[in-house]
Design an enzyme around this catalytic site. Sequence first.
Site, PDB file in Angstrom:
ATOM      1  N   LYS A 133      23.464  25.471 -13.099  1.00 21.84           N
ATOM      2  CA  LYS A 133      23.687  26.902 -12.853  1.00 21.84           C
ATOM      3  C   LYS A 133      24.449  27.126 -11.551  1.00 21.84           C
ATOM      4  O   LYS A 133      25.197  28.098 -11.417  1.00 21.84           O
ATOM      5  CB  LYS A 133      22.359  27.657 -12.826  1.00 21.84           C
ATOM      6  CG  LYS A 133      22.597  29.166 -12.931  1.00 21.84           C
ATOM      7  CD  LYS A 133      21.365  29.981 -13.074  1.00 21.84           C
ATOM      8  CE  LYS A 133      21.774  31.455 -13.238  1.00 21.84           C
ATOM      9  NZ  LYS A 133      20.701  32.382 -12.921  1.00 21.84           N
ATOM     10  N   GLU A 171      21.448  35.026   0.038  1.00 26.82           N
ATOM     11  CA  GLU A 171      20.658  33.854  -0.360  1.00 26.82           C
ATOM     12  C   GLU A 171      21.440  32.563  -0.082  1.00 26.82           C
ATOM     13  O   GLU A 171      21.723  31.778  -0.984  1.00 26.82           O
ATOM     14  CB  GLU A 171      20.296  33.955  -1.841  1.00 26.82           C
ATOM     15  CG  GLU A 171      19.365  35.102  -2.169  1.00 26.82           C
ATOM     16  CD  GLU A 171      18.950  35.092  -3.626  1.00 26.82           C
ATOM     17  OE1 GLU A 171      17.821  34.685  -3.927  1.00 26.82           O
ATOM     18  OE2 GLU A 171      19.773  35.494  -4.468  1.00 26.82           O
TER      19      GLU A 171
END
Length: 315
Positions: free
Chosen positions: A198, A280
């Site tokens: 991912k 993040e």
Amino acid sequence: MQDRPRPRIGIIGTGAIGGFYGLMLARAGFDVHFLLRSEYAAVAEHGLQLNSAVHGRLHLQPVQAWPSAEQMPHCDWLLVGTKTTSNAELAPLIGRVAEPGAKVVLLQNGLAVEDQLRPLLPDSLHLFGGLCYICAHRSAPGVIEHQALGALSLGYHSGPSSSAEQRQAIVEEGAAMFRAAGLEATAMAELEQARWQKLVWNVPYNGLSVLLNAGTTRLMASADSRALIHAIMLEVVQGAAACGHVLPEGCADKLLAATERMPDYLPSMYHDFTLQRPLELEAIYAAPLAAAAATGCELPKTRMLYQALRFLDIH
């Protein structure tokens, strides 16, 4: 013989991801409880609204919404949809809400997010990674815009199960729960490999959407940005291989082609940046860079992207 009662599900972080999956599970008849903070009053009064290009306009009202973990009932499954930047604060909250032996699923991007949380949780809890393949964002308190996709992959990280068979059976149980809500769900045997896979999409598109102030359509329309995306993707594939995870052949090209078919999408990091929330960076950039570097593999384009984003995040 009576049917086994459906589990009680807690949603920790009712943003776009937690709200989407929680609403779909609740509409399928599951006992779902939502933890909210700033949006509690709006959701308690007006419910959750999903404007979905896939499922249509859906409204959940009333919502079993709670303003604090202390008030929530204990849950058999906890779906954590918060940003990885708040993971250090999660453990006490999860401990208050989890039933003994509960299953905790981190619906988060990045690498090693479970490793960070595991030492802070009771040994009795099962910890999973959940990879969400979805284009969704929150447009207003309690309102979720769902543009495309929605599939979910689950993998076991750690917990009291003593055998691989038991662990996979619990993962299959979780996947079946989402399938009952009309969602595509896969039980994975190898969580870390799936997280690397991912990252092949998340590393270029999240960062470049911030640095170039562009969604996926504009990024794919430019030959320069498309070539840069592809080069970063191949670099992440190289990092995964250095860490022992050989990704499917041609996965970068397939992700490029899939992104071209998507509606224009602004990734989550773009929204975090425009709303001045912390990015993040640890989970999506620092952790994979460190893992690759530990094997002697450097990812220079990814590191440059990380350094530029750190500058913006700090300033």
